[in-house]
Design a protein around this motif. Structure first.
Motif: not given
Length: 86
Positions: A72-86
């Motif tokens: 679950a972390l490997l699925v969700a964390a890259p999504l958070v990384y790509t949508t992060a501004r900084r």
């Protein structure tokens, strides 16, 4: 004369927990340490790292639900990384 040796006390305390619980505690502490930085990228990189750790833990050392947490972390964390501004 009996000397005080703290190793049996620590061993009795640690023996109640498995590797998955120890890594989960480290994950929570690292998230709490990264929150003051205010960076979503740092939080997501942290989650990716611990996701890999949870997935790579041998099943003999931790229950299988820690492996599911890692996926679950490997699925969700890259999504958070790509949508992060900084």
């Amino acid at each position: 004369m009996i000397e005080f040796v703290p190793l049996p006390l620590i061993d009795d305390f640690v023996i109640k927990y498995n590797v998955g619980q120890a890594i989960l505690l480290l994950f929570v502490l690292s998230i709490l340490a990264a929150i003051p930085l205010g960076s979503q990228k740092v939080l997501s990189l942290n989650a990716i790292t611990f996701g890999l750790l949870f997935v790579l833990i041998p099943s003999s050392l931790a229950p299988p639900h820690y492996k599911y947490l890692g996926i679950a972390l490997l699925v969700a964390a890259p999504l958070v990384y790509t949508t992060a501004r900084r």
